[in-house]
Every structure is written in C-alpha cells, then in structure tokens.
Design an enzyme around this catalytic site. Structure first.
Site, PDB file in Angstrom:
ATOM      1  N   TRP A  55       0.845  -1.203   0.000  1.00 23.01           N
ATOM      2  CA  TRP A  55       0.000   0.000   0.000  1.00 23.01           C
ATOM      3  C   TRP A  55       0.884   1.259   0.000  1.00 23.01           C
ATOM      4  O   TRP A  55       0.547   2.272  -0.616  1.00 23.01           O
ATOM      5  CB  TRP A  55      -0.878  -0.009   1.254  1.00 23.01           C
ATOM      6  CG  TRP A  55      -1.737   1.223   1.419  1.00 23.01           C
ATOM      7  CD1 TRP A  55      -2.991   1.417   0.925  1.00 23.01           C
ATOM      8  CD2 TRP A  55      -1.396   2.419   2.121  1.00 23.01           C
ATOM      9  NE1 TRP A  55      -3.453   2.661   1.284  1.00 23.01           N
ATOM     10  CE2 TRP A  55      -2.498   3.307   2.024  1.00 23.01           C
ATOM     11  CE3 TRP A  55      -0.282   2.851   2.833  1.00 23.01           C
ATOM     12  CZ2 TRP A  55      -2.505   4.573   2.597  1.00 23.01           C
ATOM     13  CZ3 TRP A  55      -0.292   4.112   3.403  1.00 23.01           C
ATOM     14  CH2 TRP A  55      -1.402   4.955   3.286  1.00 23.01           C
ATOM     15  N   HIS A  56       2.054   1.167   0.669  1.00 24.52           N
ATOM     16  CA  HIS A  56       2.912   2.345   0.778  1.00 24.52           C
ATOM     17  C   HIS A  56       3.604   2.707  -0.537  1.00 24.52           C
ATOM     18  O   HIS A  56       3.974   3.860  -0.738  1.00 24.52           O
ATOM     19  CB  HIS A  56       3.970   2.138   1.864  1.00 24.52           C
ATOM     20  CG  HIS A  56       3.411   2.282   3.241  1.00 24.52           C
ATOM     21  ND1 HIS A  56       2.818   1.237   3.903  1.00 24.52           N
ATOM     22  CD2 HIS A  56       3.320   3.344   4.069  1.00 24.52           C
ATOM     23  CE1 HIS A  56       2.397   1.659   5.092  1.00 24.52           C
ATOM     24  NE2 HIS A  56       2.684   2.935   5.213  1.00 24.52           N
ATOM     25  N   GLY A  57       3.821   1.742  -1.390  1.00 23.00           N
ATOM     26  CA  GLY A  57       4.466   2.107  -2.648  1.00 23.00           C
ATOM     27  C   GLY A  57       4.745   0.911  -3.518  1.00 23.00           C
ATOM     28  O   GLY A  57       4.804  -0.233  -3.054  1.00 23.00           O
TER      29      GLY A  57
END
Lengths: 309, 485
Positions: B325-327
């Site tokens: 989700w962060h990258g």
C-alpha cells in the site's frame, strides 16, 4: 468563540515577547546558527564592518565603486591615488542591486562622489540577496532601509537577524566591534578606501561548475533596484558608469548577457570581458576575483579610459 | 497546498471566517463550502486529478444508493465488487501499473521469453491511497448494513474530499465521519484550544523534528557507500524520526484543523516509539490504516480464528499488503514482510495483546525492564525502516552490510557543519521525546503536558515551540512524505 480569539491574541503577545528574548539568548549559543534561520555574524567575510565605519571620516571622493566582492577586490584606491583620484569602494559579498541601492542611500551624502561606477554582476540579478542583507544587518547601521530590505525579501532568516540586530542596537552593542585589519585565516588585508587585498597569484579553476552553466532568470526586484540606483544618481547629477568586471572561464557562465536589455545606448557601460583580454589563470585567483596582476591591468585600463566615458 | 505554508494559512483564515461567521447557521451551506474548499485545496496541487476524486465519489455514491434499494444479497455483493474493482482499479493503474509491467517482463525473461515491456509516464495523484480506502470503507459498511447509504450528494462529496485529511489521512471510517456532516457543528472553546495545541505540536513535529532529521537522513542515505558504521546507524535513526515527525505531524495538524471546524477525527498515532513490542507498535502507528486492514481484510480472511496456519497466513497477508500500500517497490513489500516476521513470535506465543496499556502510566521514568523492551522494539523498527527508505533492495542490503562491516567513530566524510547539525538535531530529538514521554497519557505530546501548571508556564512552553518552528522552518517547504502514498 470570542474567548478563544481573546486567548489567542493574548498568547501571541506573550509569544512575541518571549520570541525576542529567545532570539537574544539564541545568539549567545555557539554554533546556534547551524541550520537555523538566524545569522548575525559581525566582522565576517569582506570587511564590511570596517568599510562602513571608515566612511564618516573619509571625506568626499571622485569615484565611488559599488558592487560585490569583485569590486572590493578589484579596485585598489592606492593605484587611483597615484593618478590624483580619490576613490572609495562600497561593496559587500554577493551584493545585489537591492543592497547597492541601500548603501547609496546611506552614504551618498557623506562621500559626495562625482562618478558612481556600478558593477553589474549578472548572477546577482537572479538572487534575492539574503546573504548580503544579513551581512549589512550585522555590520552596518540599523535604520529604515534595514526594514525595507527585510520587507523586500520577506525571509525568516532576515527577519530573525533584523530582530536581534535591532535589540543589539538598542542596548548599544551593535556597533562595538573592532574588526581586525588583517585576517590570516582568509589571507585578507583591509586597505583604506574599501579595498580588500589577498595575496594569491594563480587561478587553478579550469572546469565549469554545473550550476554556473544553468540559465537563471533575472528577478524583477533586482532590475527595479538597479534602475532606482541609476535614477538616484541622475537626480543628484552624478555621472553613472555601469561595468561588468572580468571573470575567468567566461564561457562557463550562461547569464553573461542578461544585462543587454538593462544597458541602454545612453548608459556609459564597459564590459571588461569584451574590452580587455586577461589570462584565465595568471590574472585571477579564482573565477570571480582578480589577483594583483589582473587588478593592476584593469585599474590602469579603467583610469586611461575614464575620460572617454 | 501544504499545511505549513503561508498559502494554506491565508486559505484557512478565509475559510474559517466564511465557515463560522457567514454560514454558521446552515450546515448545508457549510458542507458546500467544505466541498468547494476541499476541491480548491486539492486542485492547488494539480486540478486535473480532481476528476479522479469526482469519479470515485460519484461511483460510490451511486452504488451506495443502489445497495440501499435492494435486500438481495447477490445483487448487493455484485455492487460491492463493482465498487472495489472501480476504486482499486484506479489505484492500481496510477500507482502500480509500471511496477506490475516491469516485474511481469522480468518474470517472462527469467523463463526465457522476451516480452515488450510497456511502461507509462504516470503521475501519482497525491493521496490517492487515502481517499480510495476511505470511500471503500463506505461501500463495504453499506454492504454490511452497518451504515445507511447517503442520499445527499453534497454531504457525501464533502466526506470523501474533506480537505484536512484528504491527502494523508487519518483514513476515516464512513460510519464515524459521514454522520458528522449531517450534524449541526458548534464552536467549542475547549475543542478549539486543544485543536490549536495539536496543530502546534504537529507543526513542531514536521518542521523541527522531521525536516531536521530528514536533512541528515538524506545526506547519509544518499552517500551511504562513503559512510562508516556510526553514520549509517545514525542515518537510520534520523530517518525513523523523519518519518514519524512527518506523518504523525501531518495527522496532528489534520485532526487539529478538523477540531477547529467542529469535526472529530480518529487518533492516528499514539506514541509508537514507546512500544514494548512490535504488536504494540502496530497498535500505535498509523492506527487508521492498521484498523482499516484489520476490519476490511484481516477479519474477512478469518482473522485469528481457525488454525495456526490460517492465523500466520493472514498476518503475513496483512503486513505484505500494508507494505505494498505504501508504494510500488519491492522495498516496501520487504518492509512489510520483515514486520510480519517480527510479529510472528508474539502471535505464536499468544503474547501479541500483552501490552495494551500506557507504559508506566503516572510514573516519571519507565522500569528498567520496560525501558529495555522499548529500546529493543525501537531497534527492530529502525532496522525495518532501512528497507522503507532505501532506493532498492540492493541499496538496503549494502546499507545494512555497511553497518556491520565499517568502522565506528567520527566519520571523516562528515564536515564540521554536518557534525554540528547532527548534535543539534540530536538535542531537538531528545527534547521532542521528553515532551512525548511526559505527555504520553494524552492523545498527542502536548495535550496533557503542563496542564496543571500556571498559564504563563504553559504559554512559555508553547512559545518555545513557536520559536523553534520559526527558527528551523525551511524555505523550500519540504512536502510531507506520506503524500506520495
């Protein structure tokens, strides 16, 4: 809601008071300027402190040179004196047109020059000039022009430094410094008349720095202050000569021609880079500054051509 | 528009005046104002991406209404899947297209096939992961009949685009935030004062702690090949404070602004660096995302019910998805995986809910055993952050190898100014952590700190924070890290 705003305003008053106290305390901590929005350094690079303190007793001059370190390291009053000309060099490090204007306002009436020679260092037209403003705030007087500079730049570092300078001025410690004439760590010697002499004889910079190759858009602020300075001299019927001091590795600098639009046909203008050929290595000690050999050539050339301008 | 800029200050002053003085008596007008302001706020960055928010809003609003009209489970499920595909589809296209394309091509190459790799020059819309998850929570809650579908498009649009938390959270649940748009808001003195203090703490966390730490973390990570072990360790520690100050700072400002407007947002950080184990850390770090994954992914997968294998599988899924989700980078996936590995022993020994209270509440200092646990957890966290910050897995591995193989002591690569900056930043972090420690019984560092002291003492302390903010405010206005997620 009004109680909230009342408390908020009361807090702001307390905060402003403590902020001023904080700035005064902060300035006493060694190295507190590191990475902070505050820089009050007296007697720093360029001998500005000594230069402006010399003015009240210096008397009237024939020529006043205005500009950055290129000027205070490029014109030696002793050479001019031999030709019967009394000159003063009114410069500070990286000085932009904004600070030049302020210095003219402050010292024109004391020096009463017949001619003002104004160096148009192209890169100074593209910067806001925080560094020279900080230099002026710490080493020159605090007056309405200090606020003018701060307002023009609207920079936290400038405001914080001005706040401290103001406090220091109020308690009488702002102008107490006795700056050394000779600074061995920098190899600089202050010579009466505003000149700073350095004993270096060779420029070893051969490669272009990446940053100097980039085009930098001139700021309207600086252009306006350059025009203001011209008008300021014109109003007093003082002859105004614009110059572009020579630089080594000329082709490294993309902003060389930004002055074309500024310099009208009517203006007296010498671009030393086009009028005079110097050696990139033998006549400089770095890309921006002439060494003693280069200085002698340029000063003599200028004196010879002064009548024609 | 960034919270810590003059642009935002002027924007908010105008907004505040209109909100409380002109439209005070009409919540519909207030909602319209919030909606317009939110679109201006987002459009300030890039107006073209407003269409994405508008599409997401319209799709979920319509699907919510359709779900409300039927009790047929199959149809409701179909509508829910449509919402999930639409939202996750937009997110995947903008955030993960190039990642999947590159890795698919690499996979084919590994099995001996040559594939033409397609990558697109896609700009990642700011905050897309945040508002996508927020709108998804709405359709899922409507599907689960936990929430009545919204019939007011303005209210719903204002909920999706609510500017204080639009671009970096907290990711609000529709069941918590949406009803607040239908409720009369009153200006509450105590909420406003506490909200202002929270904004101040957020600005301090961002401008002083995150940005100062970030300068040094960037210097060390960008030159990690040249640095010795001491510097590399410091670089990882500074990054830990950069990311915490940055993200927690944003959340505090967002919550504080909302409180000034009469809204209540969920707590997003609860002093995570005082956690005594990793499970506690994850209950205290980015709470709105952790609980989102718990409610909408972990529990639907079976949660901690079922056998040990299922528990372990679900835990790994949650952490890996959280990392992703962060990258779109393997470094984030590995960061998630590493946290899952940290979590595993606690899960297997059933100790993952051991530390749910405030560490050493009412005590001046922690017990030695708690202190050692806090340090141990912090070390594990800092180690994992190396993967989060590194440019690639190779970079992370080289960085870690450097920590164990190079010399200690003063790094010759660093000059006097760097060393001075390290010292000053260290002092600022100590000040920050002390404030957080003594204020750890509140919802943010400043809330309960000095609360029983005289007003002048409290105000003096707040003035010190203002002083440090103005002393270290950076002119280039570094953006918040979590905007990119």
């Amino acid at each position: 809601m009004w109680l909230y705003f009342k408390d908020l305003i009361s807090f702001l008053f307390v905060c402003v008071f403590l902020y001023i106290v904080g700035i005064i305390l902060w300035a006493q901590i060694p190295y507190s300027y590191l990475g902070a929005n505050f820089l009050y350094r007296q007697g720093s690079y360029g001998h500005l402190n000594t230069r402006v303190k010399e003015i009240p007793n210096y008397g009237e001059v024939d020529i006043l040179f205005v500009g950055s370190s290129r000027v205070y390291r490029g014109f030696d009053p002793r050479i001019f004196e031999k030709h019967g000309l009394k000159v003063f060099v009114l410069g500070s490090s990286s000085q932009t047109p904004l600070q030049s204007y302020v210095l003219l306002e402050r010292y024109m009436d004391k020096l009463k020059p017949k001619t003002v020679v104004y160096d148009l260092l192209p890169s100074t037209f593209a910067i806001t000039g925080v560094e020279p403003t900080l230099d002026l705030l710490a080493n020159d007087q605090i007056d309405k022009y200090s606020f003018q500079m701060a307002l023009e730049q609207n920079d936290l570092m400038v405001w914080n430094t001005l706040l401290y300078a103001l406090a220091a001025d109020l308690v009488g410690v702002h102008d107490k410094l006795k700056e050394r004439q000779y600074k061995p760590e920098e190899g600089d010697t202050y010579i009466s008349g505003g000149y700073v002499h350095k004993n270096l004889s060779f420029n070893s910079t051969a490669n272009c720095e990446e940053d100097s190759l980039k085009w930098k858009e001139p700021l309207q602020l600086q252009t306006e202050y350059f025009i203001k300075s011209m008008n300021f001299c014109a109003k007093r019927s003082i002859r105004f000569i614009a110059i572009n001091m020579p630089i080594a590795n000329y082709e490294c600098y993309s902003n060389n021609n930004i002055l074309r639009d500024l310099v009208k046909d009517s203006l007296n203008y010498i671009d030393f880079n086009k009028e005079f050929i110097l050696s990139d290595s033998l006549d400089y000690y770095d890309n921006y500054h002439l060494n003693n050999a280069g200085l002698k050539k340029i000063d003599s050339f200028f004196i010879q051509n002064l009548q024609n301008l | 528009m960034l919270f810590h800029t003059l642009d935002f200050f002027y924007f908010f002053v105008i907004f505040f005046g209109l909100y409380w003085f002109i439209f005070k008596h009409n919540i519909q007008f207030q909602n319209v104002l919030i909606l317009i302001a939110s679109y201006v706020f987002y459009g300030w960055w890039d107006w073209r991406f407003l269409s994405l928010i508008a599409i997401s809003t319209l799709v979920d609003f319509t699907l919510g209404l359709q779900m409300g009209k039927t009790d047929r489970k199959a149809r409701r499920l179909l509508l829910l899947w449509f919402s999930i595909i639409a939202n996750i589809g937009i997110l995947c296209f903008f955030k993960y297209f190039n990642f999947f394309s590159e890795n698919f091509a690499l996979l084919l190459k590994a099995v001996g096939l040559n594939a033409h790799q397609t990558t697109l020059n896609i700009i990642l819309p700011v905050g897309i992961s945040f508002y996508t998850f927020q709108t998804l929570s709405y359709t899922i809650d409507v599907y689960r009949k936990k929430l009545e579908p919204s019939k007011n498009l303005v209210q719903f649009s204002a909920f999706v685009s609510f500017f204080p938390q639009l671009v970096a959270g907290p990711i609000e649940r529709a069941s918590h935030l949406l009803p607040q748009f239908n409720r009369k808001r009153t200006f509450d003195y105590h909420e406003a004062v506490d909200g202002s203090k929270q904004i101040l703490w957020g600005l301090f966390s961002k401008i002083v702690i995150a940005d100062k730490s970030g300068e040094l973390a960037n210097l060390i990570f960008d030159n990690s090949n040249e640095m010795n072990s001491s510097s590399l360790i410091l670089g990882a520690i500074f990054f830990s404070f950069q990311i915490y100050g940055d993200f927690a700072g944003y959340s505090h400002i967002a919550i504080g602004i909302s409180r000034l407007l009469g809204f209540d947002l969920m707590q997003n950080f609860a002093f995570p660096y005082f956690s005594r184990d990793i499970a506690e850390f994850w209950r205290r770090w980015h709470i709105s995302l952790s609980t989102w994954f718990r409610d909408y992914l972990y529990i639907p997968l079976g949660g901690s019910k079922g056998g040990l294998g299922q528990k372990v599988r679900n835990t790994f899924i949650i952490f890996i998805v959280s990392g992703f989700w962060h990258g779109a980078n393997w470094t984030f996936i590995l960061w998630g995986l590493l946290n899952a590995i940290y979590f595993l022993p606690l899960l297997l020994t059933n100790k993952n809910r051991r530390n749910t209270d405030i560490v050493q509440a009412k005590s001046f200092l922690p017990r030695l055993s708690d202190f050692l646990k806090i340090i141990g957890t912090f070390v594990l966290t800092v180690f994992a952050w190396i993967f989060f910050r590194a440019e690639s897995i190779t970079h992370a591995i080289e960085y870690i190898a450097g920590i164990f193989t190079r010399g200690l002591g003063i790094d010759p690569f660093l000059n006097t100014t760097d060393l001075g900056n390290i010292f000053i930043t260290f002092l600022l972090i100590v000040f920050f952590l002390s404030s957080e420690w003594f204020g750890r019984e509140g919802k943010y560092g400043l809330q309960k700190l000095l609360v029983n002291q005289k007003r002048f003492l409290r105000w003096s302390y707040y003035s010190v924070l203002v002083f440090l903010i103005l002393m270290y405010y950076q002119f280039d206005r570094s953006p918040f890290i979590y905007f990119q997620f």
